[in-house]
Design a protein around this motif. Structure first.
Motif, PDB file in Angstrom:
ATOM      1  N   ILE A  67      -6.173   0.452   6.696  1.00 45.32           N
ATOM      2  CA  ILE A  67      -5.902   1.887   6.492  1.00 45.32           C
ATOM      3  C   ILE A  67      -5.272   2.441   7.773  1.00 45.32           C
ATOM      4  N   GLY A  68      -5.827   2.052   8.909  1.00 49.25           N
ATOM      5  CA  GLY A  68      -5.287   2.490  10.197  1.00 49.25           C
ATOM      6  C   GLY A  68      -3.857   2.003  10.404  1.00 49.25           C
ATOM      7  N   SER A  69      -3.590   0.732  10.088  1.00 50.73           N
ATOM      8  CA  SER A  69      -2.234   0.200  10.271  1.00 50.73           C
ATOM      9  C   SER A  69      -1.238   0.962   9.406  1.00 50.73           C
ATOM     10  N   LEU A  70      -1.588   1.124   8.113  1.00 54.26           N
ATOM     11  CA  LEU A  70      -0.651   1.783   7.199  1.00 54.26           C
ATOM     12  C   LEU A  70      -0.427   3.248   7.578  1.00 54.26           C
ATOM     13  N   ALA A  71      -1.445   3.860   8.184  1.00 55.03           N
ATOM     14  CA  ALA A  71      -1.303   5.264   8.595  1.00 55.03           C
ATOM     15  C   ALA A  71      -0.838   5.357  10.043  1.00 55.03           C
ATOM     16  N   ARG A  72      -0.452   4.225  10.603  1.00 55.22           N
ATOM     17  CA  ARG A  72      -0.053   4.151  12.025  1.00 55.22           C
ATOM     18  C   ARG A  72      -1.058   4.868  12.926  1.00 55.22           C
ATOM     19  N   GLY A  73      -2.339   4.667  12.596  1.00 53.52           N
ATOM     20  CA  GLY A  73      -3.405   5.223  13.421  1.00 53.52           C
ATOM     21  C   GLY A  73      -3.525   6.735  13.373  1.00 53.52           C
ATOM     22  N   GLN A  74      -2.722   7.373  12.520  1.00 49.73           N
ATOM     23  CA  GLN A  74      -2.741   8.840  12.507  1.00 49.73           C
ATOM     24  C   GLN A  74      -3.536   9.389  11.326  1.00 49.73           C
ATOM     25  N   MET A  75      -4.544  10.149  11.662  1.00 50.39           N
ATOM     26  CA  MET A  75      -5.444  10.697  10.655  1.00 50.39           C
ATOM     27  C   MET A  75      -4.675  11.452   9.559  1.00 50.39           C
ATOM     28  N   ASP A  76      -3.677  12.239   9.963  1.00 48.04           N
ATOM     29  CA  ASP A  76      -3.022  13.068   8.950  1.00 48.04           C
ATOM     30  C   ASP A  76      -2.033  12.290   8.074  1.00 48.04           C
ATOM     31  N   ARG A  77      -1.883  10.984   8.361  1.00 46.05           N
ATOM     32  CA  ARG A  77      -1.079  10.156   7.456  1.00 46.05           C
ATOM     33  C   ARG A  77      -1.936   9.467   6.396  1.00 46.05           C
ATOM     34  N   VAL A  78      -3.256   9.595   6.523  1.00 47.83           N
ATOM     35  CA  VAL A  78      -4.139   8.959   5.536  1.00 47.83           C
ATOM     36  C   VAL A  78      -4.166   9.810   4.267  1.00 47.83           C
ATOM     37  N   ASP A  79      -3.826   9.203   3.146  1.00 52.16           N
ATOM     38  CA  ASP A  79      -3.978   9.881   1.854  1.00 52.16           C
ATOM     39  C   ASP A  79      -4.416   8.849   0.816  1.00 52.16           C
ATOM     40  N   GLY A  80      -4.517   9.285  -0.423  1.00 48.37           N
ATOM     41  CA  GLY A  80      -4.972   8.383  -1.472  1.00 48.37           C
ATOM     42  C   GLY A  80      -4.109   7.130  -1.569  1.00 48.37           C
ATOM     43  N   LYS A  81      -2.797   7.315  -1.430  1.00 48.74           N
ATOM     44  CA  LYS A  81      -1.880   6.188  -1.565  1.00 48.74           C
ATOM     45  C   LYS A  81      -2.116   5.154  -0.466  1.00 48.74           C
TER      46      LYS A  81
END
Lengths: 312, 312
Positions: A207-221
Motif C-alpha cells: 500500500i505504501g509503495s503504490l501510494a509512494r509513501g503518501q497518505m493522501d494518495r491512499v484510496d480504495g483503488k
C-alpha cells in the motif's frame, strides 16, 4: 429528437444530449455553484441546454425531454427536491424552475440512484430483470431496486436507501445516526481508511509503495491494487471488505430473492477479483445457499446522464 | 361454495372450511404424523376434508378450492415441497398427491409465511397496501412482503426470508449457518433464553415469580409480563429486545419504504407495550427518520387456515 440528461453533483453539473438510440451525442461539464441560490444552478442548466442544442444543430423544438438526477430526497410526483445535502437544496421546486425556461418541453426529476438504476435497467446489467438490485460502492453506498419489472421509488415515495440497511448493530456510527450501516462497512471510504491505518502501522507494505509513501494518495483503488499483488496487509483488508459486502448482499438476497445483483461505483472496477470470492461468500451466508448472480455494472460514469435522459 | 384451508405444522394439521365471506364455518385439528411417509399426511388430509364436508352438509361439488400452507420451501408453480425440515418433506409432489384424491377441485400450495401474509393482506392489517411487511415473531421469525400490491413470492420463486436478514454480523450463529440473523435476536426464543439466564442468575426476579420458580415455565410471554410489572431484570431484557427488533424494522424500512409494517406471532400480543417504544426507536434509526406505521397483526391463529383458503 434529443433528450437532455443532467447528472447534478456537489462538484460538477454533468449534462449530455442523448439521441433516440440512447447514445450521448454531445456533453458538457460545469462546476456546481456551491453555496449559491438554486436559481443560479437553473441559469447554468439553461445555458448548457442551449450550448448542446447549438452543438447538435438543434432547436428547442427538437427537445423530447429534460431529465434531472439529483443526489437527495426527491418528491417525484411534485418534481421538487425535498433535501439534497451536498447541493444545499432544501424544498426546491426544481422541475417548475427548469420548466419555466423550457415551457414546451417535459421536465423530469429523480434521485440520482434511481437514474443510475434506470440506466442499468434499460441498457445495462439489469436489462430484462423483474427483480434486481443495484449497489453503488463509492465514497458512500447507494443504489436502487427493480421490483415487478420497474424502478422502485419506495412504497411511500421516499425512495430506497440500500446503503443504510444495518449489518452490524454494534458497528461504526453512520452519518445517518444509525450504527453499522452498509455504507460504513462497504464503501470505498472504508477501504481508504483501513489502507491509511495500515500505512501508518506498516509503512513497508505494498500500500505504501503504490501510494509512494503518501497518505493522501491512499484510496480504495490503491488498497485493491495492493491486494492484487498479494500483499498480506492489503489482502487482509480486502478479505474483511469482501466479508462485509457479502453480508450485505446476502441480506438483500434473502429479502428479495433477486434475479441479479449488480455492483457499480469505483470499487466495482476490481472486477472478478472482487466478484468471485463475493459470490462464494454470499452463497455460504444466504439462507437459500444459492449461487446468486452477482455482476459488475455496465453503464459506468455515463449512467447518470443516460438514466436522467431516460426519465419519463 | 366452500374453500378448504390447510395449515400444516410439525405438531398439528389444522384445517378449516371457509365460506364465501372468508369465515371459518367448520374446523378440525389432527396430530401431524411425524416421521411417516408424506402419503400418510395426504390420507389424513383427505379424511379431514370429508369430515368438514359432512359437518357442513356439503359434497365435493361444493368445493371451490383446497389450499395448503407448508412451513418450508415451495415451488409454487410446480406445486411441490422442495424442503420442509419440520415435516421431514423433501421433494414432495404435494399438489399432485392431494389433487389425485379430489380430481375436480383446484389445489394450491404455498409457504405458510405467504399464506399468513395473504390473510393479513386480504382481511387484516395489510389490507389495501401496495408495499407492506409482515414479520411473525414466534419460535422463529418469518414473514412476507406485499410488493406492487401483491404477495411477493421472491424474484426467483424461492420466497422471502425476512428472519434471515443479518443485523449483527458478529452476532450469534443461526441455524441457517449465518450469524446475527433477525431470527437469532428477535424471536420469542431469544426472550425465553434471556429469561432463563436471568432466572438462574437472579431467582428473586419477577420472572421467577411468574414462572413459579420453574425453568420450563419461562417463555417469551413470561419475560414480557414481568417487564410489564416494572421488574428491572425483565425490563432490561425487553429493552434489548426492542432495540434489536427496531434495527430489523428500520432495515426493512430503508429498503422498501413500506406503507405499513405488521407484527404477528406470539410476541406481538404484547401490543402497545411493544409497539410504542418500537416506533420511536425505528424512527431514530431509519434513514428517513419518519414515524413508520407499525401495527399488530389482526388475523391471529386463523391466518394460516384463511390464507390457505384464499390461495388461487
Amino acid at each position: 429528437m434529443l433528450r437532455i440528461g443532467f447528472d447534478i453533483g456537489g462538484t460538477n453539473i454533468d449534462v449530455g444530449a442523448v439521441d433516440e438510440q440512447n447514445r450521448i451525442v454531445a456533453r458538457r461539464k460545469q462546476p456546481f455553484p456551491k453555496g449559491r441560490p438554486y436559481t443560479e444552478t437553473v441559469k447554468i442548466m439553461e445555458d448548457l441546454v442551449y450550448e448542446l442544442l447549438q452543438e447538435t444543430g438543434s432547436t428547442t423544438d427538437d427537445l423530447a425531454s429534460i431529465g434531472i438526477g439529483i443526489p437527495g430526497s426527491i418528491n417525484v410526483s411534485k418534481g421538487t427536491v425535498i433535501s439534497a445535502h451536498n447541493l444545499g437544496f432544501y424544498d426546491v421546486p426544481m422541475r417548475a424552475a427548469v420548466g419555466e425556461r423550457f415551457p414546451a418541453t417535459p421536465v423530469f426529476l429523480d434521485n440520482d440512484a434511481n437514474t443510475a438504476t434506470l440506466a442499468e435497467f434499460r441498457m445495462g446489467a439489469l436489462r430484462g430483470c423483474r427483480t434486481g438490485v443495484l449497489l453503488t460502492l463509492g465514497t458512500g453506498v447507494g443504489g436502487g431496486l427493480i421490483l415487478c419489472g420497474e424502478v422502485f421509488e419506495g412504497g411511500l415515495g421516499h425512495g430506497v436507501e440500500l446503503g443504510h440497511m444495518c449489518i452490524d448493530r454494534q458497528g461504526p456510527l453512520c452519518t445517518c445516526g444509525n450504527r453499522g450501516c452498509v455504507e460504513t462497512l462497504c464503501s470505498a471510504t472504508w477501504l481508504e481508511e483501513q489502507g491509511k491505518k495500515a500505512l501508518s502501522e506498516s509503512p513497508s507494505s505494498m500500500i505504501g509503495s503504490l501510494a509512494r509513501g503518501q497518505m493522501d494518495r491512499v484510496d480504495g483503488k490503491v488498497v485493491i491494487d495492493a491486494a492484487k499483488t498479494g500483499d498480506p496487509t492489503a489482502m487482509d483488508i480486502f478479505d474483511r471488505y469482501v466479508d462485509q459486502l457479502s453480508t450485505a448482499l446476502s441480506s438483500y438476497a434473502v429479502l428479495l430473492d433477486p434475479e441479479v445483483m449488480v455492483l457499480g461505483g469505483g470499487v466495482s472496477h476490481a472486477g472478478e477479483f472482487l466478484l468471485e470470492p463475493l459470490r462464494q461468500r454470499v452463497k455460504e451466508k444466504s439462507f437459500f445457499h444459492y449461487t446468486h448472480k452477482i455482476v459488475a455494472a455496465e453503464m459506468g460514469n455515463d449512467a447518470g446522464i443516460i438514466g436522467a435522459a431516460l426519465l419519463r
